[in-house]
Design a protein around this motif. Structure first.
Motif, mmCIF file in Angstrom:
data_model
loop_
_atom_site.group_PDB
_atom_site.id
_atom_site.type_symbol
_atom_site.label_atom_id
_atom_site.label_comp_id
_atom_site.label_asym_id
_atom_site.label_seq_id
_atom_site.Cartn_x
_atom_site.Cartn_y
_atom_site.Cartn_z
ATOM 1 N N GLY A 15 0.785 -1.234 0.000
ATOM 2 C CA GLY A 15 0.000 0.000 0.000
ATOM 3 C C GLY A 15 0.811 1.273 0.000
ATOM 4 O O GLY A 15 0.247 2.367 0.097
ATOM 5 N N VAL A 32 1.272 5.397 3.588
ATOM 6 C CA VAL A 32 0.336 4.288 3.479
ATOM 7 C C VAL A 32 -0.978 4.778 4.078
ATOM 8 O O VAL A 32 -1.000 5.281 5.195
ATOM 9 C CB VAL A 32 0.852 3.009 4.179
ATOM 10 C CG1 VAL A 32 1.121 3.223 5.648
ATOM 11 C CG2 VAL A 32 -0.091 1.846 3.938
ATOM 12 N N GLY A 33 -2.042 4.689 3.294
ATOM 13 C CA GLY A 33 -3.345 5.141 3.774
ATOM 14 C C GLY A 33 -3.367 6.599 4.186
ATOM 15 O O GLY A 33 -4.111 6.978 5.072
ATOM 16 N N TRP A 105 1.107 2.213 9.541
ATOM 17 C CA TRP A 105 0.087 1.189 9.293
ATOM 18 C C TRP A 105 -0.791 1.004 10.526
ATOM 19 O O TRP A 105 -2.014 0.922 10.422
ATOM 20 C CB TRP A 105 0.770 -0.126 8.906
ATOM 21 C CG TRP A 105 -0.187 -1.240 8.658
ATOM 22 C CD1 TRP A 105 -0.523 -2.231 9.521
ATOM 23 C CD2 TRP A 105 -0.936 -1.477 7.463
ATOM 24 N NE1 TRP A 105 -1.427 -3.080 8.939
ATOM 25 C CE2 TRP A 105 -1.706 -2.646 7.680
ATOM 26 C CE3 TRP A 105 -1.034 -0.829 6.248
ATOM 27 C CZ2 TRP A 105 -2.558 -3.163 6.708
ATOM 28 C CZ3 TRP A 105 -1.883 -1.351 5.279
ATOM 29 C CH2 TRP A 105 -2.630 -2.493 5.506
ATOM 30 N N GLN A 113 -7.135 -0.623 6.808
ATOM 31 C CA GLN A 113 -6.089 -1.633 6.596
ATOM 32 C C GLN A 113 -6.596 -2.745 5.670
ATOM 33 O O GLN A 113 -5.901 -3.185 4.776
ATOM 34 C CB GLN A 113 -5.631 -2.234 7.918
ATOM 35 C CG GLN A 113 -4.817 -1.291 8.766
ATOM 36 C CD GLN A 113 -4.436 -1.907 10.110
ATOM 37 O OE1 GLN A 113 -4.772 -3.036 10.420
ATOM 38 N NE2 GLN A 113 -3.735 -1.122 10.917
ATOM 39 N N ILE A 116 -6.745 -1.571 2.038
ATOM 40 C CA ILE A 116 -5.423 -1.503 1.430
ATOM 41 C C ILE A 116 -4.889 -2.908 1.216
ATOM 42 O O ILE A 116 -4.275 -3.199 0.195
ATOM 43 C CB ILE A 116 -4.467 -0.658 2.300
ATOM 44 C CG1 ILE A 116 -4.943 0.781 2.336
ATOM 45 C CG2 ILE A 116 -3.045 -0.748 1.783
ATOM 46 C CD1 ILE A 116 -4.226 1.649 3.355
#
Length: 117
Positions: A15, A32-33, A105, A113, A116
């Protein structure tokens, strides 16, 4: 480890998104995200300096090392800057990036989560 090798390593995480921000910030971020876990400065001074989040208990230890300093504006959140990536031990860099990624994360909701995944 070269800057290019470190950039490639940052992209290997699940991701992970690489985003180049132009002027005035001039940074290349890895997230990430939507949560940043690493970034490079892309302009002078100190072009290609690398910043990553570290565990609070390791912050003082790392900032006492030559070529490592608190990240500008982010030091209070336990981010450090490695001025010359090539001069820093590769295995140490990978360990720091992995920790920072896991921290980013872990800050995501479980639903995010899974999306992704």
């Amino acid at each position: 480890m070269t800057v290019d090798e470190l950039k490639a390593f940052c992209k290997t995480f699940g991701g992970a998104v690489e985003t180049l921000h132009g002027a005035p910030s001039n940074i290349l971020t890895y997230s990430v995200g939507g949560k940043n876990f690493a970034y490079f400065k892309t302009s002078e001074p100190e072009q290609w300096r690398f910043s990553v989040r570290v565990a609070p208990e390791r912050f003082l230890e790392l900032t006492d090392m030559p070529g490592v300093k608190p990240a500008r504006y982010m030091g209070r959140f336990h981010w450090i800057t490695v001025v010359r990536v090539e001069a820093f031990p590769a295995e140490y860099l990978t360990e720091l990036v992995e920790w920072s990624y896991r921290k980013a994360w872990g800050a995501l909701s479980k639903a995010r989560q899974e999306n992704i995944g």
